[in-house]
Design a protein around this motif. Sequence first.
Motif, PDB file in Angstrom:
ATOM      1  N   PRO A 523     -13.128  -8.080 -35.660  1.00  0.00           N
ATOM      2  CA  PRO A 523     -12.264  -7.336 -34.785  1.00  0.00           C
ATOM      3  C   PRO A 523     -11.088  -6.571 -35.444  1.00  0.00           C
ATOM      4  O   PRO A 523     -10.616  -7.097 -36.622  1.00  0.00           O
ATOM      5  N   CYS A 524     -10.935  -5.268 -34.884  1.00  0.00           N
ATOM      6  CA  CYS A 524      -9.513  -4.590 -35.527  1.00  0.00           C
ATOM      7  C   CYS A 524      -8.307  -5.495 -35.492  1.00  0.00           C
ATOM      8  O   CYS A 524      -7.941  -5.882 -34.411  1.00  0.00           O
ATOM      9  N   GLU A 525      -7.561  -5.373 -36.467  1.00  0.00           N
ATOM     10  CA  GLU A 525      -6.355  -6.175 -36.684  1.00  0.00           C
ATOM     11  C   GLU A 525      -5.167  -5.495 -35.731  1.00  0.00           C
ATOM     12  O   GLU A 525      -4.389  -6.224 -35.184  1.00  0.00           O
ATOM     13  N   THR A 526      -5.382  -4.225 -35.650  1.00  0.00           N
ATOM     14  CA  THR A 526      -4.349  -3.314 -34.959  1.00  0.00           C
ATOM     15  C   THR A 526      -4.345  -3.502 -33.463  1.00  0.00           C
ATOM     16  O   THR A 526      -3.332  -3.830 -32.759  1.00  0.00           O
ATOM     17  N   CYS A 527      -5.493  -3.622 -32.923  1.00  0.00           N
ATOM     18  CA  CYS A 527      -5.720  -3.738 -31.339  1.00  0.00           C
ATOM     19  C   CYS A 527      -6.221  -5.049 -31.086  1.00  0.00           C
ATOM     20  O   CYS A 527      -6.298  -5.168 -29.618  1.00  0.00           O
ATOM     21  N   GLN A 528      -6.525  -5.863 -31.824  1.00  0.00           N
ATOM     22  CA  GLN A 528      -7.193  -7.384 -31.542  1.00  0.00           C
ATOM     23  C   GLN A 528      -8.647  -7.079 -30.903  1.00  0.00           C
ATOM     24  O   GLN A 528      -8.803  -7.882 -30.152  1.00  0.00           O
ATOM     25  N   GLY A 529      -9.305  -6.116 -31.231  1.00  0.00           N
ATOM     26  CA  GLY A 529     -10.606  -5.900 -30.632  1.00  0.00           C
ATOM     27  C   GLY A 529     -10.589  -5.241 -29.369  1.00  0.00           C
ATOM     28  O   GLY A 529     -11.562  -5.286 -28.647  1.00  0.00           O
ATOM     29  N   ILE A 530      -9.229  -5.059 -28.739  1.00  0.00           N
ATOM     30  CA  ILE A 530      -9.429  -4.276 -27.419  1.00  0.00           C
ATOM     31  C   ILE A 530      -9.684  -2.855 -27.515  1.00  0.00           C
ATOM     32  O   ILE A 530     -10.565  -2.356 -26.697  1.00  0.00           O
ATOM     33  N   GLY A 531      -9.296  -2.200 -28.534  1.00  0.00           N
ATOM     34  CA  GLY A 531      -9.733  -0.629 -28.538  1.00  0.00           C
ATOM     35  C   GLY A 531      -8.620   0.063 -28.201  1.00  0.00           C
ATOM     36  O   GLY A 531      -8.672   1.353 -28.172  1.00  0.00           O
ATOM     37  N   TYR A 532      -7.661  -0.388 -27.678  1.00  0.00           N
ATOM     38  CA  TYR A 532      -6.473   0.527 -27.256  1.00  0.00           C
ATOM     39  C   TYR A 532      -5.155  -0.233 -27.791  1.00  0.00           C
ATOM     40  O   TYR A 532      -4.959  -1.468 -27.806  1.00  0.00           O
ATOM     41  N   VAL A 533      -4.178   0.666 -28.083  1.00  0.00           N
ATOM     42  CA  VAL A 533      -2.851  -0.042 -28.337  1.00  0.00           C
ATOM     43  C   VAL A 533      -1.530   1.044 -27.884  1.00  0.00           C
ATOM     44  O   VAL A 533      -1.370   2.204 -27.999  1.00  0.00           O
ATOM     45  N   GLY A 534      -0.783   0.367 -26.980  1.00  0.00           N
ATOM     46  CA  GLY A 534       0.109   0.880 -26.432  1.00  0.00           C
ATOM     47  C   GLY A 534      -0.231   1.787 -25.285  1.00  0.00           C
ATOM     48  O   GLY A 534      -1.350   2.162 -25.021  1.00  0.00           O
ATOM     49  N   ARG A 535       0.934   2.430 -24.506  1.00  0.00           N
ATOM     50  CA  ARG A 535       0.605   3.256 -23.382  1.00  0.00           C
ATOM     51  C   ARG A 535       1.452   4.664 -23.564  1.00  0.00           C
ATOM     52  O   ARG A 535       2.526   4.624 -24.291  1.00  0.00           O
ATOM     53  N   THR A 536       0.989   5.779 -22.873  1.00  0.00           N
ATOM     54  CA  THR A 536       1.829   6.823 -22.634  1.00  0.00           C
ATOM     55  C   THR A 536       1.711   7.186 -21.061  1.00  0.00           C
ATOM     56  O   THR A 536       1.003   6.765 -20.456  1.00  0.00           O
ATOM     57  N   GLY A 537       2.381   8.363 -21.004  1.00  0.00           N
ATOM     58  CA  GLY A 537       2.547   8.842 -19.409  1.00  0.00           C
ATOM     59  C   GLY A 537       1.573   9.824 -19.286  1.00  0.00           C
ATOM     60  O   GLY A 537       1.344  11.005 -20.250  1.00  0.00           O
ATOM     61  N   VAL A 538       1.017   9.848 -18.196  1.00  0.00           N
ATOM     62  CA  VAL A 538       0.324  11.057 -17.571  1.00  0.00           C
ATOM     63  C   VAL A 538       1.104  11.829 -16.517  1.00  0.00           C
ATOM     64  O   VAL A 538       1.431  10.857 -15.686  1.00  0.00           O
ATOM     65  N   PHE A 539       1.353  12.916 -16.736  1.00  0.00           N
ATOM     66  CA  PHE A 539       2.631  13.341 -15.394  1.00  0.00           C
ATOM     67  C   PHE A 539       2.217  14.448 -14.968  1.00  0.00           C
ATOM     68  O   PHE A 539       1.207  15.367 -15.293  1.00  0.00           O
ATOM     69  N   GLU A 540       2.592  14.609 -13.605  1.00  0.00           N
ATOM     70  CA  GLU A 540       2.233  15.756 -12.683  1.00  0.00           C
ATOM     71  C   GLU A 540       3.361  16.321 -12.069  1.00  0.00           C
ATOM     72  O   GLU A 540       4.451  15.458 -11.757  1.00  0.00           O
ATOM     73  N   LEU A 541       3.592  17.288 -12.156  1.00  0.00           N
ATOM     74  CA  LEU A 541       4.811  18.184 -11.611  1.00  0.00           C
ATOM     75  C   LEU A 541       4.535  19.025 -10.490  1.00  0.00           C
ATOM     76  O   LEU A 541       3.750  19.843 -10.381  1.00  0.00           O
ATOM     77  N   LEU A 542       4.986  18.483  -9.380  1.00  0.00           N
ATOM     78  CA  LEU A 542       4.788  19.170  -8.005  1.00  0.00           C
ATOM     79  C   LEU A 542       6.205  19.883  -7.783  1.00  0.00           C
ATOM     80  O   LEU A 542       7.086  19.450  -7.419  1.00  0.00           O
ATOM     81  N   VAL A 543       5.824  21.346  -7.902  1.00  0.00           N
ATOM     82  CA  VAL A 543       6.887  22.159  -7.401  1.00  0.00           C
ATOM     83  C   VAL A 543       7.024  22.541  -5.974  1.00  0.00           C
ATOM     84  O   VAL A 543       5.922  23.114  -5.552  1.00  0.00           O
ATOM     85  N   VAL A 544       7.765  22.442  -5.214  1.00  0.00           N
ATOM     86  CA  VAL A 544       7.675  22.661  -3.695  1.00  0.00           C
ATOM     87  C   VAL A 544       8.001  23.996  -3.586  1.00  0.00           C
ATOM     88  O   VAL A 544       9.053  24.626  -3.657  1.00  0.00           O
TER      89      VAL A 544
END
Length: 596
Positions: A523-544
């Motif tokens: 198991p990876c020590e960084t992610c504890q075997g999950i495969g992902y570490v932390g989150r970031t944003g996916v953004f959508e900008l809707l201009v009216v």
Amino acid sequence: MRQLPWKVLALAALFVTAWAADPASAWAKKDEMPAVAIPSGQIPVPQMTAQRPHRNVMEIATPFLATAIFLSWVGFADWANRDSQIFNLGFKKWNPLVYFPFLVLALAALFIPMPNWAQLLVMVFALLGSSVPYIVVHNKSVQPHQTVLTGPWWRHFSAVLLSKLGVKMRDERQADYEKGAAVDLFAMGASDANADNANLLIARQSPGYLLVKDLIADMVNRRADRVHLEYGAQAVAIRQEIDGVWHNGEARDRESGDVMLAVMKTLANLDVKDRRKKQAGQFAAKYQEKKFLLPLTSQGVQTGERVILSRLSDKAKPHTYDALGMREGIKQQWEEFMARDRGFVVFSTLPGGGLTTLTNASIEETDRLMRDFFAIEEVNHREQEIQNVAVHTYDASKGETPATIIPGLIRLYPNAYIIRDLVDAESASMLMKEVEDDKLIITSIQAREAAEALLRILQMKVPPKNLAAVATAVLYERLIRKLCPDCKVGYTPPPDALKKLGIPPGKVQQLFRPPKPEEREKPCETCQGIGYVGRTGVFELLVVTDQMREILVKQPSLELLKKAARADGQRSLQEEGILLVAKGVTSLPELQRVLK
């Protein structure tokens, strides 16, 4: 807990001690010579003045030793005051017994003429006479590990002192509750500090105390924000929420799960025996030099009881666009909207999707020095304070709404209003009219996508023409997990997959994914075997656009709004997510999960 004014007393006594122990004033009196009448015509003979003798070591050391003895007594008296309340030894009886004997004898030693060594000896006996009786009673009334000035206590004291110097020493003075994970627990929610201390002492007597410590340490080590405990007839199912995704944990037997829950309820000042009604409270913990607030919610269900334990830390939230993970193009566009003198901008996410963090970061990134920002908040639901934002509140319990205070705020001529919850159509309409007077309105609402946020506002019975006339843009966000940089695996995607993603041929050579189980040696020590570490944003900008305004007035429809956005060349949330996949920030399965 009742506190004594020891600091004031210490300062006064230090002054008296220094004055009484310094014989300078006495020598000054000896140096004064009486006036002698000199007959006229006689020449005065110079008088020999008394020479001040050298002071010996004892005279020099006496003020410092006396001060040290006095401060030792102050520290002991303060500890005895608190300790007698914690262990119910009768602080009203012990405070006078500790206080007056020493004070009387110490003052007598200072003001009654006697040798310096005798003064110090009297003060030492006064200190022992004030402290020894209480220490004896204390040691007889507490657990062995709570005794003081005993052999194990001195060993513990030495171990602590040497540890600060980098020397490790075995410490045998350890209670049962101190074993296990190095987690300190704190009771909260009782009527006062004494009741919280009583709850903590009760919790420490249970074998479940160590189980709670282990549970919290595991939450922190695995980066879990919440733990879900599902109590069944024979066992307790455990799940942990890590980066927004629930993971199954190792089940626990019902007996140990019950004592663990009893400890958590005791620490949170909840009813341990009630397993049916909904209860909510909180306690706190400290682990690895970090403090955590732990809200606890329990609810009886058909199968038993459902418990949610959350972990809130004081770690800094993202307060910049870059920390949120916003793409440069969107950042520049949104900065321009937030800098306008007039407009109606909306923040939106899913429930639990970081709406507060997104809003706060955007406000902090906006110039608030040259413009006056007013925030409208419910008095019992205050938001985090932001510099240069004046907060004005209304009380919903008294029937008030934002509309109650808006007329008064209008007369103060702010440049921008921040209202995170529009509450009702009346409040929303009043603020929309402010846009006509060159005001910027900043609000937020939960929705599944950017275009839906506008429709949610219309569902509040806001006149469509009012919204269409002022709506400027919607910034929508979803949180997506980031691939672990230490174990992510690159692969060459098939051409048809790239075509479906809209990625031109040859543009991307590799995509990335978490390693498969057979690809992991350990198991990876960084992610504890999950495969992902932390989150970031996916953004959508809707201009009216004008077309969208017409849709809002004539035929409000989610599909029509999305179609108008595509016709205007605006990127969808999916297209923004594909950019993160192409950059290797996240994986295609993770994007599909987030968009589902």
